[in-house]
Design a protein around this motif. Structure first.
Motif, PDB file in Angstrom:
ATOM      1  N   GLY A 221       0.845  -1.208   0.142  1.00  0.00           N
ATOM      2  CA  GLY A 221      -0.058  -0.104   0.166  1.00  0.00           C
ATOM      3  C   GLY A 221       0.810   1.314  -0.076  1.00  0.00           C
ATOM      4  O   GLY A 221       2.026   1.298   0.118  1.00  0.00           O
ATOM      5  N   PRO A 222       0.172   2.537  -0.116  1.00  0.00           N
ATOM      6  CA  PRO A 222      -1.137   2.435  -0.379  1.00  0.00           C
ATOM      7  C   PRO A 222      -1.747   2.068  -1.678  1.00  0.00           C
ATOM      8  O   PRO A 222      -0.898   2.178  -2.575  1.00  0.00           O
ATOM      9  N   ALA A 223      -2.845   1.489  -1.955  1.00  0.00           N
ATOM     10  CA  ALA A 223      -3.430   0.590  -3.155  1.00  0.00           C
ATOM     11  C   ALA A 223      -4.753   1.012  -3.253  1.00  0.00           C
ATOM     12  O   ALA A 223      -5.566   1.152  -2.517  1.00  0.00           O
ATOM     13  N   PRO A 246     -14.127   1.886   6.987  1.00  0.00           N
ATOM     14  CA  PRO A 246     -14.116   2.682   8.323  1.00  0.00           C
ATOM     15  C   PRO A 246     -12.823   2.413   9.288  1.00  0.00           C
ATOM     16  O   PRO A 246     -12.449   3.248  10.046  1.00  0.00           O
ATOM     17  N   ARG A 247     -12.050   1.402   8.873  1.00  0.00           N
ATOM     18  CA  ARG A 247     -10.652   1.073   9.496  1.00  0.00           C
ATOM     19  C   ARG A 247      -9.542   1.637   8.917  1.00  0.00           C
ATOM     20  O   ARG A 247      -8.486   1.458   9.122  1.00  0.00           O
ATOM     21  N   LEU A 248      -9.700   2.104   7.581  1.00  0.00           N
ATOM     22  CA  LEU A 248      -8.811   2.608   6.754  1.00  0.00           C
ATOM     23  C   LEU A 248      -8.651   4.078   6.583  1.00  0.00           C
ATOM     24  O   LEU A 248      -9.553   4.727   6.916  1.00  0.00           O
ATOM     25  N   VAL A 249      -7.520   4.468   6.043  1.00  0.00           N
ATOM     26  CA  VAL A 249      -7.272   5.771   5.477  1.00  0.00           C
ATOM     27  C   VAL A 249      -7.305   5.856   4.003  1.00  0.00           C
ATOM     28  O   VAL A 249      -7.139   4.866   3.478  1.00  0.00           O
ATOM     29  N   VAL A 250      -7.834   6.840   3.559  1.00  0.00           N
ATOM     30  CA  VAL A 250      -8.129   6.949   1.957  1.00  0.00           C
ATOM     31  C   VAL A 250      -7.351   8.016   1.476  1.00  0.00           C
ATOM     32  O   VAL A 250      -7.551   9.449   2.066  1.00  0.00           O
ATOM     33  N   PHE A 260      -6.413   3.090  -0.649  1.00  0.00           N
ATOM     34  CA  PHE A 260      -6.596   2.792   0.622  1.00  0.00           C
ATOM     35  C   PHE A 260      -5.389   2.447   1.330  1.00  0.00           C
ATOM     36  O   PHE A 260      -4.336   2.171   0.687  1.00  0.00           O
ATOM     37  N   ASP A 261      -5.436   2.632   2.798  1.00  0.00           N
ATOM     38  CA  ASP A 261      -4.013   2.310   3.398  1.00  0.00           C
ATOM     39  C   ASP A 261      -4.572   2.174   4.971  1.00  0.00           C
ATOM     40  O   ASP A 261      -5.512   2.452   5.373  1.00  0.00           O
ATOM     41  N   LEU A 262      -3.559   1.216   5.648  1.00  0.00           N
ATOM     42  CA  LEU A 262      -3.590   1.084   7.084  1.00  0.00           C
ATOM     43  C   LEU A 262      -3.046   2.338   7.517  1.00  0.00           C
ATOM     44  O   LEU A 262      -2.290   2.974   7.349  1.00  0.00           O
ATOM     45  N   PRO A 263      -4.093   2.679   8.445  1.00  0.00           N
ATOM     46  CA  PRO A 263      -3.682   4.049   9.459  1.00  0.00           C
ATOM     47  C   PRO A 263      -2.328   4.318   9.940  1.00  0.00           C
ATOM     48  O   PRO A 263      -1.477   5.379   9.878  1.00  0.00           O
TER      49      PRO A 263
END
Length: 378
Positions: A221-223, A246-250, A260-263
């Motif tokens: 990511g981000p991907a 809801p669990r990811l950052v965009v 999308f990515d992990l916070p």
């Protein structure tokens, strides 16, 4: 749902540095080969040596014997998974990933339906499984001949493809072991490493896909949704991304695509230095996104391929910048564009490190290694 236009834009260099960080290519990681194979969700392994070179580029102090030992102890295996290509996976990931990509393998069988007229695929699967598990690992030719005894009128190649797609077949050692050679022989994954938990159905299957999305973002990511679908060779993953939203950052990339990515995943400053790295043919860094401009600039597009064969590649400042080959103790680097003397010095140092660690059996007659700049075809 927030408007996509409100998502912050992440530039190409920022994407590059984030991806390199996930791929352990900004600095060699001090993790084990087994942990690295798991973190990267497997290593492209169309040929035998690339997984070893992939780990050398990413891990501090890596030596081929470490991965070879994991192969021989069956802690990692070689088998067809993503994109219908051979990958080196941890045994755990092989057991969990293969069921998730099985729908794509089933669709692949459909392309050969003209050669499988009258063939019951369930019976074929059962017969092929019994054959490879009843005795020593089999060659694909032996599997094909066994199936022809039951369906003599079928196309031999189509029977072989159906067996390969319908069964989780692993290439057993010594195939894939550094410094050794061996014919491709196959048995089922379960027969080689033991049984594991399949993805299941319903909520369990959704949870397995969601976990795969999170792990993909952790490694690549981000991907975008399309990026992951390209990596996995799957379709219809949008639903999983929406469950996880809801669990990811965009973000948005420079062309407006939603990423999308992990916070808490690393997203380094775009000016963080990226050292030269020598990658083997078919490295997943260059294959695992629908939009590959994060690592392949427009002027280099297509230059790492010839027909259906890939060249070994050089990253410079994090981007595809050249090709390389090693022969008789000489590493030849072909740059796509002029480079500064300082950059060349870094390339030479990295090349010498690679030769010392990975090419011990290919020293020049003088017993020395050298790095030169020129055409890899010359």
């Amino acid at each position: 749902m927030a408007s996509r236009t409100t998502h912050p834009v992440i530039g190409t260099r920022s994407l590059n540095r984030a991806t390199l960080a996930r791929q352990l290519l900004l600095g060699r990681a001090g993790m084990s080969a087994r942990d690295a194979v798991g973190h990267l969700l497997g290593l492209q392994a169309q040929n035998v040596k690339p997984p070893y070179y992939q780990l050398h580029a990413r891990l501090a102090g890596f030596r081929p014997a470490e991965l070879a030992g994991l192969m021989e102890s069956r802690e990692v295996v070689r088998m067809v998974t993503m994109r219908s290509t051979i990958h080196t996976h941890t045994a755990h990931d092989a057991l969990t990933l293969r069921p998730l990509v099985q729908p794509a393998r089933d669709r692949e069988v459909g392309h050969f339906r003209k050669g499988l007229v009258g063939v019951d695929l369930e019976r074929l699967t059962a017969r092929a499984r019994a054959f490879v598990e009843a005795g020593p690992p089999r060659t694909m030719g032996e599997i094909r001949e066994e199936l022809l005894t039951q369906w003599p009128g079928a196309d031999p190649q189509s029977l072989a493809v159906a067996a390969r797609c319908r069964l989780p077949l692993v290439q057993v050692t010594p195939r894939g072991v550094w410094g050794r050679s061996g014919q491709v022989r196959l048995t089922t994954l379960e027969n080689w490493v033991g049984s594991g938990n399949a993805a299941g159905s319903g909520n369990a299957a959704d949870a397995a896909v969601d976990d795969l999305v999170l792990r993909y973002l952790g490694g690549f990511g981000p991907a975008s949704v399309q990026d992951m679908q390209t990596w996995a060779g799957l379709t219809r993953l949008r639903e999983a991304f929406e469950r996880l939203r809801p669990r990811l950052v965009v973000f948005r990339d420079e062309s407006g695509a939603e990423l999308f990515d992990l916070p808490d995943a690393p997203r380094p400053d775009p000016d963080v230095p990226a050292p030269p790295r020598f990658l083997p043919e078919f490295d997943n860094l260059l294959l695992s996104h629908a939009d590959r401009t994060r690592v392949i600039p427009a002027e280099a597009k297509g230059r790492n391929w010839a027909g259906n064969q890939a060249y070994r590649t050089l990253l410079l400042d994090g981007f595809l910048a050249g090709l390389w080959k090693a022969d008789a103790g000489v590493l030849t680097v072909e740059l796509f564009a002029p480079a500064s003397n300082a950059a060349k010095d870094e390339i030479v140092a990295e090349g010498e490190l690679l030769l010392a660690a990975m090419e011990e059996d290919q020293r020049s007659p003088s017993g020395r290694w050298s790095v030169r700049f020129g055409s890899i075809h010359g």
